[in-house]
Design an enzyme around this catalytic site. Structure first.
Site, PDB file in Angstrom:
ATOM      1  N   CYS A   8      -0.513  11.635  38.561  1.00 26.54           N
ATOM      2  CA  CYS A   8      -0.736  10.218  38.848  1.00 26.54           C
ATOM      3  C   CYS A   8       0.548   9.660  39.459  1.00 26.54           C
ATOM      4  O   CYS A   8       1.322  10.411  40.042  1.00 26.54           O
ATOM      5  CB  CYS A   8      -1.210   9.449  37.614  1.00 26.54           C
ATOM      6  SG  CYS A   8       0.027   9.183  36.335  1.00 26.54           S
ATOM      7  N   ARG A  14      -2.077   7.515  33.088  1.00 27.88           N
ATOM      8  CA  ARG A  14      -3.273   8.331  33.318  1.00 27.88           C
ATOM      9  C   ARG A  14      -3.057   9.834  33.206  1.00 27.88           C
ATOM     10  O   ARG A  14      -3.823  10.525  32.517  1.00 27.88           O
ATOM     11  CB  ARG A  14      -3.881   7.993  34.683  1.00 27.88           C
ATOM     12  CG  ARG A  14      -4.450   6.589  34.731  1.00 27.88           C
ATOM     13  CD  ARG A  14      -4.755   6.167  36.148  1.00 27.88           C
ATOM     14  NE  ARG A  14      -3.506   6.002  36.896  1.00 27.88           N
ATOM     15  CZ  ARG A  14      -3.434   5.722  38.174  1.00 27.88           C
ATOM     16  NH1 ARG A  14      -4.537   5.615  38.888  1.00 27.88           N
ATOM     17  NH2 ARG A  14      -2.265   5.567  38.767  1.00 27.88           N
ATOM     18  N   ASP A 124      -5.523   2.491  38.045  1.00 25.03           N
ATOM     19  CA  ASP A 124      -4.290   2.405  37.265  1.00 25.03           C
ATOM     20  C   ASP A 124      -4.336   1.231  36.289  1.00 25.03           C
ATOM     21  O   ASP A 124      -4.504   0.082  36.702  1.00 25.03           O
ATOM     22  CB  ASP A 124      -3.113   2.232  38.231  1.00 25.03           C
ATOM     23  CG  ASP A 124      -1.773   2.455  37.575  1.00 25.03           C
ATOM     24  OD1 ASP A 124      -1.700   2.622  36.335  1.00 25.03           O
ATOM     25  OD2 ASP A 124      -0.768   2.478  38.317  1.00 25.03           O
TER      26      ASP A 124
END
Length: 155
Positions: A8, A14, A124
């Site tokens: 990420c 994440r 996000d």
């Protein structure tokens, strides 16, 4: 052994959620020797901790993110991984830009588990509230479960 890398942006939300959840799941399934699971970020600041909201969201899945420290994509030998799983198409494009040889083994999580999916990104949650993180965690968990099923079937 299949080497899986989750990617990420900052490697604090994440990708560690996916990494630590998958590690817990393969441990629970007693197939941990079949996988090496890692994570990194395209703009990660080395050593940064996971966000408090990411830690809270993953507690619901008995996953402890407190030991996690961020790793930058350039600090890891990503070319030795068998499968690069990104959380967005932007991450995927970034990986392929820097490592063109990885193009045939780099996918977003959503496209890997469902090749016909239209929207390929897990958005996000950084800077947003706990509910957004919990929703993000749920999406990651559901799709990592599918990923594990696919990978178990391909052995």
């Amino acid at each position: 052994m299949k080497k899986i890398m989750f990617v990420c942006t900052g490697n604090i939300c994440r990708s560690p959620m996916a990494h630590y959840y998958m590690q817990k799941k393969v441990n629970d399934l007693k197939i941990q020797n079949d996988f090496l699971i890692s994570s990194c970020g395209t703009y990660a600041i080395r050593g940064e901790k996971s966000t408090n909201n990411a830690i809270l969201a993953m507690k619901e899945y008995d996953v402890d993110l407190t030991p996690h420290r961020a790793t930058n994509i350039f600090d890891i030998d990503i070319e030795n991984y068998d499968l690069i799983i990104t959380l967005t198409t932007e991450h995927k494009d970034n990986v392929i830009y820097h490592y063109p040889k990885l193009a045939n083994k780099t996918y977003t999580l959503l496209e890997y588990v469902n090749p016909n999916v239209m929207y390929k990104d897990i958005d996000d949650p950084w800077g947003l509230n706990t509910m957004v993180y919990k929703s993000c965690a749920k999406q990651i968990v559901e799709n990592v479960d599918k990923l594990i099923d696919i990978l178990k079937g391909s052995e």
